[in-house]
Design a protein around this motif. Structure first.
Motif, short mmCIF file in Angstrom:
data_model
loop_
_atom_site.label_atom_id
_atom_site.label_comp_id
_atom_site.label_asym_id
_atom_site.label_seq_id
_atom_site.Cartn_x
_atom_site.Cartn_y
_atom_site.Cartn_z
N PHE A 121 -7.29 3.24 -12.72
CA PHE A 121 -7.82 2.99 -11.37
C PHE A 121 -9.32 3.29 -11.31
CE2 PHE A 121 -8.67 4.52 -6.99
CZ PHE A 121 -8.39 3.33 -6.32
N TYR A 172 -0.15 -2.63 -9.91
CA TYR A 172 -1.02 -3.03 -8.80
C TYR A 172 -1.44 -1.76 -8.09
CZ TYR A 172 -2.54 -5.70 -4.66
OH TYR A 172 -3.26 -6.28 -3.65
N GLY A 173 -2.75 -1.59 -7.94
CA GLY A 173 -3.22 -0.36 -7.32
C GLY A 173 -2.62 0.83 -8.04
N MET A 174 -2.09 1.78 -7.30
CA MET A 174 -1.43 2.93 -7.91
C MET A 174 0.05 2.97 -7.55
SD MET A 174 -4.51 5.74 -7.51
CE MET A 174 -3.68 7.06 -8.39
N GLN A 175 0.64 1.78 -7.41
CA GLN A 175 2.02 1.71 -6.93
C GLN A 175 3.05 2.28 -7.90
OE1 GLN A 175 2.53 -2.44 -6.01
NE2 GLN A 175 1.99 -2.17 -3.87
N ALA A 209 -5.61 7.54 -4.06
CA ALA A 209 -6.60 6.51 -4.37
C ALA A 209 -7.86 6.69 -3.53
CB ALA A 209 -6.00 5.13 -4.16
N ALA A 210 -7.68 7.03 -2.26
CA ALA A 210 -8.85 7.22 -1.39
C ALA A 210 -9.72 8.36 -1.90
CB ALA A 210 -8.41 7.47 0.05
N GLY A 211 -9.07 9.42 -2.38
CA GLY A 211 -9.83 10.55 -2.91
C GLY A 211 -10.58 10.17 -4.18
N SER A 226 0.71 10.65 -0.91
CA SER A 226 0.91 9.21 -1.11
C SER A 226 -0.14 8.67 -2.08
CB SER A 226 0.80 8.47 0.23
OG SER A 226 -0.54 8.42 0.64
N GLU A 262 1.86 -4.66 2.20
CA GLU A 262 1.34 -4.35 0.89
C GLU A 262 1.88 -5.35 -0.13
OE1 GLU A 262 1.93 -0.20 0.31
OE2 GLU A 262 1.36 -0.32 -1.79
N ASN A 263 1.02 -5.76 -1.03
CA ASN A 263 1.40 -6.69 -2.08
C ASN A 263 2.00 -5.93 -3.25
OD1 ASN A 263 0.21 -8.78 -0.50
ND2 ASN A 263 -1.79 -8.07 -1.24
N TYR A 275 -1.93 6.21 -1.54
CA TYR A 275 -3.11 5.88 -0.73
C TYR A 275 -4.05 7.06 -0.64
CZ TYR A 275 -0.59 1.84 0.72
OH TYR A 275 0.08 0.68 0.71
N GLU A 276 -3.47 8.22 -0.38
CA GLU A 276 -4.29 9.42 -0.28
C GLU A 276 -4.96 9.70 -1.62
OE1 GLU A 276 -2.30 12.48 2.71
OE2 GLU A 276 -0.82 11.63 1.35
#
Lengths: 570, 570
Positions: A537, A131-134, A177-179, A172, A79-80, A174-175
């Motif tokens: 996001f 970055y993303g939802m970090q 953001a995916a939702g 997480s 991951e960046n 990821y979970e």
């Protein structure tokens, strides 16, 4: 030849250093290793992003005009990474703002990226992943910039302390953001707990909790305890980096005098509770003038949402009582979540301190009306400005604009306004379909720009959310707040041009408007966005370019993605 | 001028195409979008990596000498990506092997990377992520390369079907990786289920299961049903991409005739159950000669570990029975996990098919002895070769070596062997401390290289694990297997130089050795590693360089990380 050149450069730098007006400014050098680790900040074990093994990360302590150097090593696996220095204007270093997609390419796993910038103003700031939802994964911390030696604040205190507030999810990022980015939209829901200085307390008996991951006796989640000496004045620097929640913060039985907001002195006023929105910082003075034989609760609770999240609790520990000793009282409940008035009134109350007023320009060169809407774009739930939802380009705008790579994003700017006559902010959005864009607003350099944020009803009937808007690279003047619909003809007459506070983050209250003014005088490309992690996001942001031709040579370290992948400096 | 040049190029390409010996070879063009989605492959909902919405991803169907073009768009949020084409030798295109850190930089979010390679041999192959532990997150699929039109296999069948086997974890790869790479080592444990063609069945009533994420009636996890016509011969191409598990596969009441392994014809032999290790492929012929009035179970179960994972079940559906109709029998249990003999014997039994033998060179130019050990390096649990555990360099070796960037990794090669006289493979490693390296083995071009893999006791008393070793860029001859300690003086006399099978993946059985031979005749840089995802992640691999000076100009698309960040082609 080469060595002669080097010697010359060295000589020139010595001269520059010698003549510098900030000769006593220091370099503060940090080395940070960023990775995933299991932590239990609220007793529930989950994977978090740590800096040097900690979340929140180390506090950056500096003095005005110091140069901060942070060498960030990305030890995440696949991951960046990018880290934003929230509230630092990055004058002359727009490439180190740390905003992935806007000012830099992300830092790849295994790489070390060096941020270097000057903290040119005293005050309370923060840093966090951008970055993303970090950010939600735990990558955040405090920045405290004090005055140079020998200078003092226009208020007195004995001790200076930092507290950073956050909300905390067990799923997480990821979970989450995916939702959020599914056609089958799944809202992340309310956070499981509130953290004060990285510590919270989730009830492990909550139904559905994986008991093997929850340990109420884990010392990691013992309440944060701030030890204070009776009869003293404490400056508390309070920061919120919440993913979602608007908060109230209070210390049982103690008044707080607000003296600073986002690095600017506030004309002092006293509160029993402080409302604070994600991305904001405040300094309050607290006098330890209560019964010294006991401890007191410091609590934070969610406002503006009917949240299921229990309040966050910390101990305001009067020395020499034991720091873990629970106060003999029930923690104060905090204000009722649904009352907009007290929050609105606090916002209005925040003015620049007399003697420290930076007067705003009298008139704007450009006025932008930003309608905050929720939309369903091609089946995806989105947040938008003027019904246009923002997607970051794959090539950071700073590089694309500076290097004239205009093919990398849409060149038609997003709309400057909306049909304010027809607008009914209390109904569900009639233009719900909306569109997306990766375009930016290009501002004339040094222009005075007004932005009026207008809130509306979300896609849910009788619901309007709170949006804390954060502008990178600038402080803006807060010209005014209003309930209901902004009237572009009449409301500007009520603007506060006398003593408006300057801030970098400002709340937009439900069914209300907020007007800010800024000078487009910082060459670079700057994000302006809702600081609710999920909202940005989902597209709730815009990008401003100003004075790109005045930006110095970009460091190659910010490149390597999108159209800059093969881009190298000679 | 430019258009004339273009016309000339076009003309030249036409001539080349016209004269090409593979004039009927086709281009197979795929566009893949890779992202996170919630899926319930075994009834338990978790975040998985999908290709075009699916896991397993689309099957690549091609004919020998076709050119495969896959445009991979990384739509993961913050995570990079690389895809390996397992079993494809990449002759002339070593840069498209898809091995992050070895042959390419990772593909960044938002980027589209185009893989382009020729499938020069018929057979059964696979693809999967080759970055971090992403393979386990669901990014995998089948490659089936058939003979050119008019040519036929040396065995007859009516239908050709693919089945891909996998094991499945409910924890995210991040959680697993964080546990493996902590000082406080946490083993990922046994998988929760086995998937046949992406479908499994986890028992939602298992204690500790989050019931809200488990739905036994979700159609996504209905058993895979393969419909067959009675009285026919089926070619089943069976692939294993397990993260950990060695498997047995069986079809109730049906014999299987093994005819292909890793793209090479096998001298046919009949089995009741097929042992298959991660990274292997087999073709078996199955005659649908049983009672056609019912369905049959096709099952897979873990061997070589005393696993808690329940068997994977699929339905071998005799048409016209309903494909969902459960067979009237109890699924066959499969062989006992702890019996090494049957597995060892199957390995030995696999020989090249008469008439299709590629004879190996008689003698090696170089012999390398690879002791497989578990170590504790600086407090971290690792897997090693000759007590040296491998860490990928931050700069892909192919680029570093081709462009003479030798500063990017250690130039002292790892050891070629171990003290085989002193070795006691049945005791815990006396050299448990070990070291790490990012160095590679540099092989003389066209050399014949023998590698003897020697298994030992792990850090656990009386335990020796199974390691399937996979070599990129080559097929090797499997010279022999032995129980116990390899004797470098006597055992080579027993090598099979007559009809050894060629493979790309070979098991190393517990307390045993496996000897392979390959020609270092494929210019490039190639990974050789244990295909257990966690084992390679923990350092169980080596890298071979051969003929780097013969590698053509590297495409710039593989660059952009580590020391190649600023590396651009003129």
């Amino acid at each position: 030849m080469m060595s002669q050149l080097l010697a010359l450069c060295l000589f020139v730098s010595l001269i520059i250093t010698y003549n510098a007006p900030v000769a006593d400014a220091r370099i503060r050098h940090y080395k940070w290793d960023v990775k995933y680790e299991f932590k239990s900040p609220d007793c529930y074990k989950k994977l978090v992003i740590t800096i040097n093994g900690r979340t929140p990360g180390p506090t950056i302590l500096a003095q005005q005009n110091d140069t901060i150097i942070v060498e960030v090593t990305n030890s995440l696996l696949t991951e960046n990474l990018a880290i934003h220095w929230h509230g630092i204007r990055q004058i002359g270093t727009p490439w180190f703002d740390g905003t992935e997609g806007v000012t830099q390419c992300p830092i790849l796993p295994g790489d070390t990226f060096t941020y270097k910038f000057v903290v040119d103003r005293p005050g309370t700031y923060m840093y966090h992943a951008h970055y993303g939802m970090q950010r939600e994964a735990g990558l955040y911390g405090s920045i405290r910039v004090s005055l140079p030696d020998g200078q003092s604040e226009p208020f007195a205190y004995d001790y200076d302390r930092s507290i950073i507030l956050n909300d905390w999810y067990h799923k997480s990022t990821y979970e989450q953001a995916a939702g959020l980015s599914s056609i089958n939209f799944t809202w992340v829901g309310e956070p499981q707990s509130l953290l004060i200085q990285g510590k919270g307390r989730f009830n492990c008996s909550t139904p559905g909790t994986d008991a093997s991951n929850c340990n109420a006796s884990n010392p990691e989640c013992s309440p944060y305890s701030m030890t204070v000496v009776p009869g003293k004045t404490y400056r508390l620097r309070i920061t919120s980096v919440t993913a979602l929640s608007a908060l109230s913060f209070q210390i049982e039985g103690h008044n707080m005098t607000v003296v600073e907001a986002d690095g600017h002195y506030v004309e002092p006023f006293v509160v029993q509770n402080l409302f604070i929105y994600s991305g904001e910082t405040y300094s309050v003075l607290v006098r330890t003038d209560q019964d010294p034989s006991r401890n007191y609760w410091a609590t934070t609770n969610v406002v503006s949402r009917n949240a299921t999240t229990p309040p966050g609790l910390a101990i305001f520990n009067y020395y020499p009582n034991h720091p873990r000793r629970s106060p003999p009282t029930i923690p104060p409940p905090g204000p009722y979540w649904g009352d907009v008035d007290p929050r609105f009134n606090q916002s209005v109350r925040i003015k620049a301190r007399q003697g420290f007023i930076t007067p705003p320009p009298k008139f704007p060169d450009r006025v932008m009306l930003f309608l905050n809407t929720q939309n369903d774009v091609n089946g995806y739930r989105r947040w938008s400005i003027n019904n246009v939802s923002f997607n970051l380009s794959h090539t950071p705008y700073l590089i694309a604009l500076k290097e004239n790579m205009h093919h990398t994003f849409t060149q038609i700017p997003p709309p400057d306004g909306y049909d304010f006559l027809k607008l009914n902010i209390y109904e569900r959005n009639p233009n719900a379909s909306g569109t997306t864009t990766d375009a930016v607003y290009r501002l004339p350099f040094d222009a005075t720009v007004d932005v009026i944020l207008q809130n509306t009803n979300s896609m849910v009937v009788n619901n309007s959310e709170t949006h804390p808007w954060h502008l990178h690279g600038h402080d803006f003047w807060v010209l005014g707040y209003g309930r209901g619909k902004f009237d572009p003809y009449k409301d500007p007459e009520k603007y506060n041009l006398v003593d408006p506070i300057m801030k970098n983050t400002v709340p937009l209250h439900p069914y209300s408007w907020t007007a800010v003014r800024f000078k487009a005088d910082n060459p670079g490309v700057w994000l302006f966005h809702c600081h609710v992690e999920a909202h940005f996001f989902m597209g709730m942001g815009v990008v401003f370019e100003e004075g790109i031709d005045r930006v110095g040579e970009l460091p190659s370290s910010i490149m390597g993605c999108g159209a800059t992948k093969q881009f190298s400096k000679p």
